[in-house]
Write an enzyme that holds these catalytic residues in place. Sequence first.
Site, mmCIF file in Angstrom:
data_model
loop_
_atom_site.group_PDB
_atom_site.id
_atom_site.type_symbol
_atom_site.label_atom_id
_atom_site.label_comp_id
_atom_site.label_asym_id
_atom_site.label_seq_id
_atom_site.Cartn_x
_atom_site.Cartn_y
_atom_site.Cartn_z
ATOM 1 N N GLU A 5 72.167 56.652 113.905
ATOM 2 C CA GLU A 5 73.470 56.570 113.237
ATOM 3 C C GLU A 5 74.542 56.895 114.269
ATOM 4 O OE1 GLU A 5 74.054 58.418 109.387
ATOM 5 O OE2 GLU A 5 71.960 58.034 108.852
ATOM 6 N N GLU B 288 68.257 63.251 108.182
ATOM 7 C CA GLU B 288 69.186 64.401 108.179
ATOM 8 C C GLU B 288 68.627 65.535 107.317
ATOM 9 O OE1 GLU B 288 73.337 63.324 107.595
ATOM 10 O OE2 GLU B 288 73.319 62.183 109.455
HETATM 11 O O1 AHR Z 1 76.321 56.722 107.270
HETATM 12 C C1 AHR Z 1 76.780 57.546 106.261
HETATM 13 C C2 AHR Z 1 75.985 58.839 106.148
HETATM 14 O O2 AHR Z 1 76.164 59.590 107.303
HETATM 15 C C3 AHR Z 1 74.488 58.705 106.061
HETATM 16 O O3 AHR Z 1 74.060 58.461 104.763
HETATM 17 C C4 AHR Z 1 74.007 60.027 106.524
HETATM 18 O O4 AHR Z 1 72.725 59.972 107.088
HETATM 19 C C5 AHR Z 1 75.077 60.480 107.490
HETATM 20 O O5 AHR Z 1 75.502 61.766 107.238
#
Ligand code: AHR
Length: 501
Positions: A303, A173
């Site tokens: 994610e 990110e």
């Molecule tokens: O999964 C929680 C958070 O969500 C992670 O650390 C991040 O990569 C995303 O914003």
Amino acid sequence: MTKLVINEKKTLGHIEPEVYGHFSEHLGRCIYEGIYVGENSDIPNENGMRKDVVEALKELKVPMLRWPGGCFADEYHWKDGIGPKESRKKMINTHWGGVVEDNSFGTHEYMELCRQLGCKTYVNGNLGSGTVQEMSEWVEYMTFNGVSPMADLRAKNGHEEPWHVDFFGVGNENWGCGGNMTPQHYANEYRRYQTYVRDYDENYPIKKVCCGANVDDYHWTEEVMRTTFDHAEKFHGFMDYLSLHHYTFPHGWDLKGSATDFDEATWYKTLTQTLYMDELITKHSTIMDQYDPQKKIGMAVDEWGAWYTCEPGTNPGFLYQQNTVRDSLIAGITLNIFNKHCDRVKLAALAQMVNVLQAVLLTEGEKMIKTPTYHVMHMYRYHQDADLLQSQLVDDTTTGIDEWMVPKVTESVSKDADGVITITLNNLSVTDTEQVEVSFFEDGYKVQEARIVTGEAMNTYNTFENPEAVVEKAFDGIEQTNGKLLVSLPAHSVVLLRVKK
Ligand code: AHR
């Protein structure tokens, strides 16, 4: 009635096992308590890993585990997490809850966890606040077999043999918590950092994951592809995946919404956000196609999952939430979407494994429960490493409330190496049973196994007192007539059928 037409003669692609991957971050009680309790804990463990958790995860056939973050990854300095535990640096986990991180779980412990799970490793490097040298030395420490400062240090710390790093994330990110970079800036940094993620063992080349977009930031995808693709095209192993992150927030990022207390309109609103994954993959992939029409670069949705307001009374920085029948649908729908996009989606990771966001397991002291999401991941494990078959819904309709309209049914179909066909069906309606007629190109298929995950209500969930309110059960709502299957799909359910001639 909905019809599902399957052409078992037509294979559309291969579903990589890593699409069923998981994510574990140094966040809340995911690693500490949830997975790692230390060798001296009263909770039964092997080398510090909870035996109950590892055993449950092995039943899922976890193919790959991403670690150490997330946002934590771009603040993580790996040398803090090696060597004698008593002398490891203690620090504040500034991102997640402001608690003390004692670094007792580091590289060696992560590799041990993956060994116990029998899964591939996905290590996420620190590009946001770490140096090129630090990233390069981590790779050397983990994978170099020979005489070198880092290999020597690894041996000194008790591991003579190198490990395999299957996947390596070059930042996380980086448009946000990983450094707030512009896509051009990140893409140039990617070019530089990845250079030093070296393959020390030609038999085990490391697959590199480039940081992709947040949800619908198509500009990011376009710019990162534009800035990197000349090299990606020329140099094998320059970039193997581009990531995508998309979470389901019932009422948006700011409000989120309760995990367990919601009305029917919110159910449909939530599922529309989950279904949005299909559009996101299609559009990002179309941009990638302009550079990479042969789809050599995979998409890594590393994610995904539901993100609610955390459980009342818990640390808001720990992201601990319950998991209901709604989450089983979120999992079923998303995995069907990934299967259908197996030409591009080659890796994915549910966030997160234990006690955080849409977890498959929850723990409380020595107790552990399986969530509805666990049971769906368990049923869907048959899709791993199978071939996607052509399948299509006909005469299907929508359901919902107000503007929150969703298809009544979603599906995906695959065939494994033994010729067994796996069909996964979701009924998205809160209230109505849906009849689904399943037909094949040829007749003669027999149901070998049928399973269902559902609960009494749309928000039924498992607790430590009542851990089996939502479980995977045998399913008998099928009639076989004239080579077709008539499936009576209960409201808010996820169903698995395994058929063979
Ligand atoms: O999964 C929680 C958070 O969500 C992670 O650390 C991040 O990569 C995303 O914003």
